[in-house]
Every structure is written in C-alpha cells, then in structure tokens.
Design a protein around this motif. Structure first.
Motif, mmCIF file in Angstrom:
data_model
loop_
_atom_site.group_PDB
_atom_site.id
_atom_site.type_symbol
_atom_site.label_atom_id
_atom_site.label_comp_id
_atom_site.label_asym_id
_atom_site.label_seq_id
_atom_site.Cartn_x
_atom_site.Cartn_y
_atom_site.Cartn_z
ATOM 1 N N GLN A 23 5.081 -76.948 40.490
ATOM 2 C CA GLN A 23 6.397 -76.331 40.512
ATOM 3 C C GLN A 23 6.481 -75.343 41.664
ATOM 4 O OE1 GLN A 23 7.446 -74.369 36.893
ATOM 5 N NE2 GLN A 23 9.504 -73.839 37.555
ATOM 6 N N ARG A 24 7.598 -75.356 42.395
ATOM 7 C CA ARG A 24 7.787 -74.467 43.532
ATOM 8 C C ARG A 24 8.966 -73.537 43.279
ATOM 9 N NH1 ARG A 24 2.903 -74.630 45.517
ATOM 10 N NH2 ARG A 24 2.311 -76.653 46.396
ATOM 11 N N ALA A 25 8.841 -72.318 43.795
ATOM 12 C CA ALA A 25 9.893 -71.326 43.611
ATOM 13 C C ALA A 25 10.973 -71.499 44.668
ATOM 14 C CB ALA A 25 9.316 -69.914 43.690
ATOM 15 N N ARG A 26 12.206 -71.329 44.239
ATOM 16 C CA ARG A 26 13.360 -71.367 45.139
ATOM 17 C C ARG A 26 14.207 -70.128 44.871
ATOM 18 N NH1 ARG A 26 10.545 -74.698 46.854
ATOM 19 N NH2 ARG A 26 10.946 -76.893 47.330
ATOM 20 N N GLY A 27 14.547 -69.428 45.930
ATOM 21 C CA GLY A 27 15.393 -68.249 45.773
ATOM 22 C C GLY A 27 16.388 -68.159 46.912
ATOM 23 N N ARG A 28 17.623 -67.862 46.563
ATOM 24 C CA ARG A 28 18.664 -67.759 47.595
ATOM 25 C C ARG A 28 19.639 -66.667 47.179
ATOM 26 N NH1 ARG A 28 23.325 -71.456 48.995
ATOM 27 N NH2 ARG A 28 22.890 -72.427 46.983
ATOM 28 N N ALA A 29 19.888 -65.724 48.097
ATOM 29 C CA ALA A 29 20.826 -64.637 47.813
ATOM 30 C C ALA A 29 21.766 -64.452 48.989
ATOM 31 C CB ALA A 29 20.070 -63.335 47.545
ATOM 32 N N ARG A 30 22.993 -64.122 48.670
ATOM 33 C CA ARG A 30 24.000 -63.919 49.719
ATOM 34 C C ARG A 30 24.848 -62.709 49.355
ATOM 35 N NH1 ARG A 30 26.067 -68.506 49.432
ATOM 36 N NH2 ARG A 30 28.061 -68.132 48.400
ATOM 37 N N LEU A 31 24.992 -61.804 50.314
ATOM 38 C CA LEU A 31 25.763 -60.581 50.114
ATOM 39 C C LEU A 31 26.719 -60.401 51.278
ATOM 40 C CD1 LEU A 31 26.171 -57.795 48.596
ATOM 41 C CD2 LEU A 31 24.441 -56.887 50.167
ATOM 42 N N ALA A 32 27.985 -60.151 50.963
ATOM 43 C CA ALA A 32 28.980 -59.807 51.984
ATOM 44 C C ALA A 32 29.621 -58.486 51.590
ATOM 45 C CB ALA A 32 30.033 -60.904 52.109
ATOM 46 N N VAL A 33 29.764 -57.606 52.582
ATOM 47 C CA VAL A 33 30.323 -56.269 52.354
ATOM 48 C C VAL A 33 31.550 -56.101 53.240
ATOM 49 C CG1 VAL A 33 29.871 -53.791 52.517
ATOM 50 C CG2 VAL A 33 28.045 -55.351 51.794
ATOM 51 N N LYS A 34 32.587 -55.500 52.686
ATOM 52 C CA LYS A 34 33.801 -55.255 53.466
ATOM 53 C C LYS A 34 34.238 -53.812 53.311
ATOM 54 C CE LYS A 34 37.214 -56.646 49.969
ATOM 55 N NZ LYS A 34 38.324 -57.583 49.666
ATOM 56 N N HIS A 35 35.069 -53.365 54.240
ATOM 57 C CA HIS A 35 35.644 -52.020 54.168
ATOM 58 C C HIS A 35 37.086 -52.153 53.713
ATOM 59 C CE1 HIS A 35 36.933 -47.974 55.405
ATOM 60 N NE2 HIS A 35 35.648 -47.663 55.306
ATOM 61 N N ASP A 36 37.432 -51.484 52.624
ATOM 62 C CA ASP A 36 38.767 -51.658 52.052
ATOM 63 C C ASP A 36 39.774 -50.611 52.541
ATOM 64 O OD1 ASP A 36 38.085 -49.325 50.754
ATOM 65 O OD2 ASP A 36 38.103 -50.177 48.742
ATOM 66 N N GLY A 37 39.413 -49.889 53.615
ATOM 67 C CA GLY A 37 40.275 -48.831 54.114
ATOM 68 C C GLY A 37 39.842 -47.458 53.677
ATOM 69 N N ARG A 38 38.999 -47.426 52.626
ATOM 70 C CA ARG A 38 38.473 -46.137 52.139
ATOM 71 C C ARG A 38 36.944 -46.141 52.134
ATOM 72 N NH1 ARG A 38 38.725 -44.749 47.424
ATOM 73 N NH2 ARG A 38 38.985 -46.811 46.471
ATOM 74 N N VAL A 39 36.375 -47.170 51.516
ATOM 75 C CA VAL A 39 34.915 -47.229 51.371
ATOM 76 C C VAL A 39 34.429 -48.651 51.636
ATOM 77 C CG1 VAL A 39 34.860 -45.351 49.683
ATOM 78 C CG2 VAL A 39 35.121 -47.720 48.900
ATOM 79 N N SER A 40 33.117 -48.772 51.811
ATOM 80 C CA SER A 40 32.487 -50.090 51.907
ATOM 81 C C SER A 40 32.160 -50.575 50.501
ATOM 82 C CB SER A 40 31.210 -50.014 52.747
ATOM 83 O OG SER A 40 31.495 -49.625 54.067
ATOM 84 N N ILE A 42 31.415 -54.370 47.888
ATOM 85 C CA ILE A 42 30.983 -55.763 47.870
ATOM 86 C C ILE A 42 32.180 -56.700 47.913
ATOM 87 C CG2 ILE A 42 29.853 -57.526 46.460
ATOM 88 C CD1 ILE A 42 28.012 -55.343 45.442
ATOM 89 N N ASP A 43 32.084 -57.683 48.774
ATOM 90 C CA ASP A 43 33.092 -58.735 48.854
ATOM 91 C C ASP A 43 32.583 -60.021 48.208
ATOM 92 O OD1 ASP A 43 35.523 -59.912 49.611
ATOM 93 O OD2 ASP A 43 34.628 -60.709 51.450
ATOM 94 N N THR A 44 31.303 -60.348 48.448
ATOM 95 C CA THR A 44 30.680 -61.537 47.870
ATOM 96 C C THR A 44 29.277 -61.189 47.411
ATOM 97 O OG1 THR A 44 31.902 -63.012 49.352
ATOM 98 C CG2 THR A 44 29.944 -63.914 48.281
ATOM 99 N N LEU A 45 28.920 -61.645 46.224
ATOM 100 C CA LEU A 45 27.564 -61.458 45.705
ATOM 101 C C LEU A 45 27.132 -62.764 45.049
ATOM 102 C CD1 LEU A 45 25.090 -59.724 44.985
ATOM 103 C CD2 LEU A 45 26.288 -59.012 42.916
ATOM 104 N N PHE A 46 26.084 -63.374 45.594
ATOM 105 C CA PHE A 46 25.577 -64.648 45.068
ATOM 106 C C PHE A 46 24.068 -64.556 44.966
ATOM 107 C CE2 PHE A 46 23.533 -68.728 45.884
ATOM 108 C CZ PHE A 46 24.155 -69.559 44.965
ATOM 109 N N GLN A 47 23.525 -65.013 43.855
ATOM 110 C CA GLN A 47 22.072 -65.044 43.692
ATOM 111 C C GLN A 47 21.686 -66.286 42.897
ATOM 112 O OE1 GLN A 47 21.294 -61.219 41.963
ATOM 113 N NE2 GLN A 47 22.355 -61.668 40.051
ATOM 114 N N GLU A 48 20.559 -66.851 43.297
ATOM 115 C CA GLU A 48 20.140 -68.123 42.703
ATOM 116 C C GLU A 48 18.627 -68.179 42.645
ATOM 117 O OE1 GLU A 48 21.743 -72.528 43.465
ATOM 118 O OE2 GLU A 48 20.556 -71.783 45.151
ATOM 119 N N GLY A 49 18.102 -68.719 41.554
ATOM 120 C CA GLY A 49 16.665 -68.880 41.423
ATOM 121 C C GLY A 49 15.949 -67.548 41.354
ATOM 122 N N SER A 50 14.872 -67.419 42.124
ATOM 123 C CA SER A 50 14.042 -66.218 42.067
ATOM 124 C C SER A 50 14.589 -65.059 42.896
ATOM 125 C CB SER A 50 12.621 -66.544 42.546
ATOM 126 O OG SER A 50 12.638 -66.966 43.899
#
Length: 286
Positions: A23-40, A42-50
């Motif tokens: 068995q082999r480990a697979r891990g994938r994560a994706r993060l996108a951050v945006k500025h909404d005019g006031r603060v930074s 999270i726009d996208t948060l994805f996580q998979e596997g390990s």
C-alpha cells in the motif's frame, strides 16, 4: 504464506510466490487565499488522502495554514503534493507541522511536489521544516514558483541526511531536489541538487557538503530583497556555518550547510526571522 495440503494422492499444489502489492500513501492539498478588501482569507481549501491543512488562529494580518502528512512519513512509491495560490494583494503564511521523514525505499521513489503562485502585490511565506532522509531512501522533490513582478516571497526547503543525535548516517540512496522560479512567466531561477548511489561518499567531497550533513536553501523575492543582502551575510558570519548569500535576478538566494538538523535550524531561524520581520510560526519550536 500457507502450505496447501491435498487430501488426494496427488502432490500438493505449489505455494504461490506472488506478493501482494504494498500500500502506498497519497496526499494532495490545495489552498487559495484572496483579499476581500479588508483581510486575507481562504478562497479554496482542498485536502485528500494523507495531506491535511490546519488553520491556527492568525497572529498577523496573513492567513495562516499548517501542512500535515498523516501517513507519518514517505517511502518509495508515495506521492505528496501541495499547491498554494495567493491572490492579488493577499498574504499567507504556510508552514510544515514537523520535519518530513523519508524512509528506506523497498522500491520506487517518494515524490514531493510543491506549486506556489503569488499574485500582484501579494505575499507568501512558504516555511516547511526540513526533510530527514534515512539510509537507502529515494526521494524526488520539485518546487515550482510563479511570481508577479511586485509580489513578495520568502521560501525555504531543507534536507538532513540522517539524524546525528541517533548516530544515523545515509550511506546509499537517491535524492533529486529541484527549484524552478518564474517571474511574470519568465524563468529567473533554476536549481538542482542530485545525489544517487554512494551518498555518504559523494556528500563528503569538498565541493559538495564536506563534513556537513544538512543543507537548506532560502529564497527572498520582493522590494526588500536587495537591502537584506548585507544583513543576512552578517548573520551567516555570526552563525559560523558554511553558508553564502547572493542576488540572482534581484532575488536573494541563501544557502546553508550544517553538521546536523539542530545546527541547521539554529542557522535558519535568525535568517528567516530577519527576512520576515517577525517570529516564525510556533510549529517550528514545538
């Protein structure tokens, strides 16, 4: 393995020699951050596997995240990838929860992929802790960075060959570690560290690491990069480590070597703190 016993007079069936695939480990994560005019935020948060992302309470104006590998380390055939995108005018700090461990491979190569994108007027501090390689480990790590011309990046990647405190050494193995940095779509920095076979013998060369068994690269891109050259060189001189700093395409590139993971971190922390203008995330000291 079981012996097959036949109730008949015929010879027993030969046991199978086909081993089940590991068995082999697979891990994938994706993060996108945006500025909404006031603060930074999270726009996208994805996580998979390990691969997991945890979001501590911010201690600055930046959106903060910590990357975890719940498999406990990587070995041959494992795959782990992280993608971070910081939108225009946003800011993010992304750290690693602990030293990543690359264990002995029974076949295949542990693959680590990092994709970083920093938009116009944006800032990303990419702060994973170093990776520790065990004897007969096999690793390929690729870090690809895409920058806007007016973006700010502080990034670090490190390698430790065996745990000195445990009396470990890496005699043989495979390591391929590469950077590619693009600014406005144009390649401005390419770097590759590649060792295969008798690792201890190769690293011991005076033109490689000599007596050192840990190394790290720090990149600093942004309006402050050139002004930081002399202060960083002064810090490196005080640390007494084999190290150097240069400007490459208006980006500050720092390289350090050390005898152990502890010595490497002791050299990295003041440099990264100076470049950031504030302390490193708390996970670096846990």
């Amino acid at each position: 393995m079981f012996e097959v016993i036949s109730p008949s007079d015929e010879a027993p069936a030969a046991p199978t020699t086909d081993a089940a695939p590991l068995q082999r480990a697979r891990g994938r994560a994706r993060l996108a951050v945006k500025h909404d005019g006031r603060v930074s935020r999270i726009d996208t948060l994805f996580q998979e596997g390990s691969a997991k992302l945890r979001l501590p309470k911010p201690v600055s104006d930046a959106c903060e995240a910590v990357v975890l590998n719940t498999s406990g380390g990587l070995t041959g055939g494992d795959r782990f990838s992280v993608s971070v995108k910081v939108g225009d005018n946003a800011s993010a700090d992304v750290a690693g929860q602990a030293f990543e461990k690359i264990y002995k491979s029974s076949g295949g190569v542990a693959e680590m992929e990092t994709e970083l994108e920093v938009g116009a007027g944006a800032r990303l501090d990419w702060l994973p802790q170093p990776a520790i390689l065990f004897d007969r480990a096999a690793m390929r790590r690729r870090t690809s960075v895409h920058l806007a011309s007016d973006s700010t990046l502080i990034a670090v990647e490190g390698l430790v060959f065996g745990r000195a405190a445990m009396g470990e050494s890496v005699e043989t193995g495979t390591v391929h570690d590469g950077w590619r940095v693009y600014r406005d779509g144009r390649l401005i920095f390419a770097d590759a560290f590649s060792v295969e076979g008798p690792v201890a013998d190769i690293l011991g060369g005076k033109a490689v690491l000599g007596d050192a068994r840990a190394t790290a690269t720090v990149l600093c891109h942004g309006p402050m990069a050139a002004a930081m050259l002399d202060p960083v060189r002064e810090l490196l001189a005080e640390a007494g480590l084999p190290a150097g700093a240069s400007l490459v395409a208006d980006m500050l590139v720092v390289r350090l070597a050390a005898s152990s993971a502890q010595a490497l971190v002791a050299g990295l922390v003041p440099v990264l703190t100076l470049l950031r203008g504030r302390d490193l995330p708390r996970v670096w000291f846990c």
